[in-house]
Design a protein around this motif. Structure first.
Motif, PDB file in Angstrom:
ATOM      1  N   ARG A 171       0.835  -1.199   0.000  1.00 49.37           N
ATOM      2  CA  ARG A 171       0.000   0.000   0.000  1.00 49.37           C
ATOM      3  C   ARG A 171       0.873   1.252   0.000  1.00 49.37           C
ATOM      4  O   ARG A 171       0.669   2.174  -0.792  1.00 49.37           O
ATOM      5  CB  ARG A 171      -0.935  -0.003   1.213  1.00 49.37           C
ATOM      6  CG  ARG A 171      -1.794   1.259   1.315  1.00 49.37           C
ATOM      7  CD  ARG A 171      -2.696   1.241   2.538  1.00 49.37           C
ATOM      8  NE  ARG A 171      -1.992   1.217   3.800  1.00 49.37           N
ATOM      9  CZ  ARG A 171      -1.380   2.281   4.360  1.00 49.37           C
ATOM     10  NH1 ARG A 171      -1.359   3.445   3.743  1.00 49.37           N
ATOM     11  NH2 ARG A 171      -0.795   2.159   5.543  1.00 49.37           N
ATOM     12  N   LEU A 181      -7.294   2.909  -0.318  1.00 46.42           N
ATOM     13  CA  LEU A 181      -7.279   1.466  -0.566  1.00 46.42           C
ATOM     14  C   LEU A 181      -8.628   0.865  -0.220  1.00 46.42           C
ATOM     15  O   LEU A 181      -9.150   0.025  -0.954  1.00 46.42           O
ATOM     16  CB  LEU A 181      -6.161   0.785   0.219  1.00 46.42           C
ATOM     17  CG  LEU A 181      -6.082  -0.731   0.098  1.00 46.42           C
ATOM     18  CD1 LEU A 181      -5.933  -1.170  -1.358  1.00 46.42           C
ATOM     19  CD2 LEU A 181      -4.930  -1.274   0.943  1.00 46.42           C
ATOM     20  N   ARG A 226     -11.118   1.801  -3.002  1.00 49.59           N
ATOM     21  CA  ARG A 226     -10.826   1.195  -4.309  1.00 49.59           C
ATOM     22  C   ARG A 226     -10.923  -0.329  -4.302  1.00 49.59           C
ATOM     23  O   ARG A 226     -11.169  -0.939  -5.340  1.00 49.59           O
ATOM     24  CB  ARG A 226      -9.452   1.639  -4.787  1.00 49.59           C
ATOM     25  CG  ARG A 226      -9.448   3.150  -5.111  1.00 49.59           C
ATOM     26  CD  ARG A 226      -8.108   3.664  -5.513  1.00 49.59           C
ATOM     27  NE  ARG A 226      -7.661   3.046  -6.751  1.00 49.59           N
ATOM     28  CZ  ARG A 226      -6.460   3.228  -7.273  1.00 49.59           C
ATOM     29  NH1 ARG A 226      -5.590   4.022  -6.680  1.00 49.59           N
ATOM     30  NH2 ARG A 226      -6.123   2.629  -8.391  1.00 49.59           N
ATOM     31  N   SER A 227     -10.714  -0.957  -3.131  1.00 48.03           N
ATOM     32  CA  SER A 227     -10.733  -2.423  -3.059  1.00 48.03           C
ATOM     33  C   SER A 227     -12.081  -2.985  -2.623  1.00 48.03           C
ATOM     34  O   SER A 227     -12.354  -4.168  -2.823  1.00 48.03           O
ATOM     35  CB  SER A 227      -9.657  -2.919  -2.095  1.00 48.03           C
ATOM     36  OG  SER A 227      -9.973  -2.539  -0.761  1.00 48.03           O
ATOM     37  N   LYS A 266      -9.939  -9.654  -1.773  1.00 47.06           N
ATOM     38  CA  LYS A 266     -10.195  -8.379  -2.447  1.00 47.06           C
ATOM     39  C   LYS A 266      -8.917  -7.544  -2.493  1.00 47.06           C
ATOM     40  O   LYS A 266      -8.627  -6.907  -3.510  1.00 47.06           O
ATOM     41  CB  LYS A 266     -11.294  -7.594  -1.729  1.00 47.06           C
ATOM     42  CG  LYS A 266     -12.687  -8.121  -1.980  1.00 47.06           C
ATOM     43  CD  LYS A 266     -13.712  -7.287  -1.224  1.00 47.06           C
ATOM     44  CE  LYS A 266     -15.123  -7.776  -1.462  1.00 47.06           C
ATOM     45  NZ  LYS A 266     -16.115  -6.948  -0.729  1.00 47.06           N
ATOM     46  N   LEU A 267      -8.170  -7.539  -1.391  1.00 44.17           N
ATOM     47  CA  LEU A 267      -6.911  -6.796  -1.371  1.00 44.17           C
ATOM     48  C   LEU A 267      -5.911  -7.422  -2.342  1.00 44.17           C
ATOM     49  O   LEU A 267      -5.211  -6.710  -3.066  1.00 44.17           O
ATOM     50  CB  LEU A 267      -6.332  -6.759   0.050  1.00 44.17           C
ATOM     51  CG  LEU A 267      -7.132  -5.936   1.056  1.00 44.17           C
ATOM     52  CD1 LEU A 267      -6.573  -6.126   2.454  1.00 44.17           C
ATOM     53  CD2 LEU A 267      -7.150  -4.467   0.669  1.00 44.17           C
ATOM     54  N   TYR A 317      -6.606  -9.055  -5.016  1.00 44.19           N
ATOM     55  CA  TYR A 317      -7.070  -8.710  -6.357  1.00 44.19           C
ATOM     56  C   TYR A 317      -6.660  -7.284  -6.718  1.00 44.19           C
ATOM     57  O   TYR A 317      -6.178  -7.020  -7.817  1.00 44.19           O
ATOM     58  CB  TYR A 317      -8.592  -8.876  -6.439  1.00 44.19           C
ATOM     59  CG  TYR A 317      -9.165  -8.561  -7.798  1.00 44.19           C
ATOM     60  CD1 TYR A 317      -9.024  -9.452  -8.850  1.00 44.19           C
ATOM     61  CD2 TYR A 317      -9.857  -7.379  -8.016  1.00 44.19           C
ATOM     62  CE1 TYR A 317      -9.542  -9.172 -10.105  1.00 44.19           C
ATOM     63  CE2 TYR A 317     -10.386  -7.084  -9.262  1.00 44.19           C
ATOM     64  CZ  TYR A 317     -10.222  -7.987 -10.300  1.00 44.19           C
ATOM     65  OH  TYR A 317     -10.734  -7.700 -11.541  1.00 44.19           O
ATOM     66  N   PHE A 318      -6.839  -6.363  -5.783  1.00 46.62           N
ATOM     67  CA  PHE A 318      -6.469  -4.971  -6.027  1.00 46.62           C
ATOM     68  C   PHE A 318      -4.986  -4.846  -6.383  1.00 46.62           C
ATOM     69  O   PHE A 318      -4.612  -4.103  -7.280  1.00 46.62           O
ATOM     70  CB  PHE A 318      -6.793  -4.099  -4.808  1.00 46.62           C
ATOM     71  CG  PHE A 318      -6.330  -2.688  -4.971  1.00 46.62           C
ATOM     72  CD1 PHE A 318      -7.094  -1.773  -5.672  1.00 46.62           C
ATOM     73  CD2 PHE A 318      -5.117  -2.276  -4.440  1.00 46.62           C
ATOM     74  CE1 PHE A 318      -6.658  -0.469  -5.856  1.00 46.62           C
ATOM     75  CE2 PHE A 318      -4.673  -0.967  -4.618  1.00 46.62           C
ATOM     76  CZ  PHE A 318      -5.442  -0.059  -5.328  1.00 46.62           C
TER      77      PHE A 318
END
Length: 95
Positions: free
Chosen positions: A25, A35, A38-39, A62-63, A65-66
């Motif tokens: 990050r 973050l 957006r995630s 999800k993180l 994937y981001f």
């Protein structure tokens, strides 16, 4: 367990994942709030994850994937071909 132990524990893996996520990050130059937005991971969950390592599997994915790291989870619990060979050696069907 000693904090200097080489044996991984669930707690040490959780904290390690949290640290790596925080480093990613910061390397990308985004705040926790950005973050989160957006995630799709709630801001509270992200803060808790970065401080304690605790997060739901869905939020962790999800993180991942981001950060384009979802493929890193592919080998988790993957059945190894060598393991299948060993299992065949000990199965009752081959005796």
């Amino acid at each position: 367990m000693s904090k200097y132990s080489v044996v991984k524990t669930p707690a040490s893996v959780m904290k390690g994942l949290a640290l790596k996520t925080q480093q990613l990050r910061k390397k990308t130059g985004i705040s926790q709030l950005e973050l989160s937005q957006r995630s799709g991971v709630s801001y509270g969950s992200l803060k808790r994850f970065e401080t304690s390592g605790q997060i739901s599997l869905e939020s962790l994915l999800k993180l991942a994937y981001f950060f384009d790291r979802l493929e890193d989870f592919t080998p988790v619990f993957q059945i190894d071909a060598d393991l299948e060979k060993v299992e065949k050696l000990f199965s009752n069907k081959t005796r």
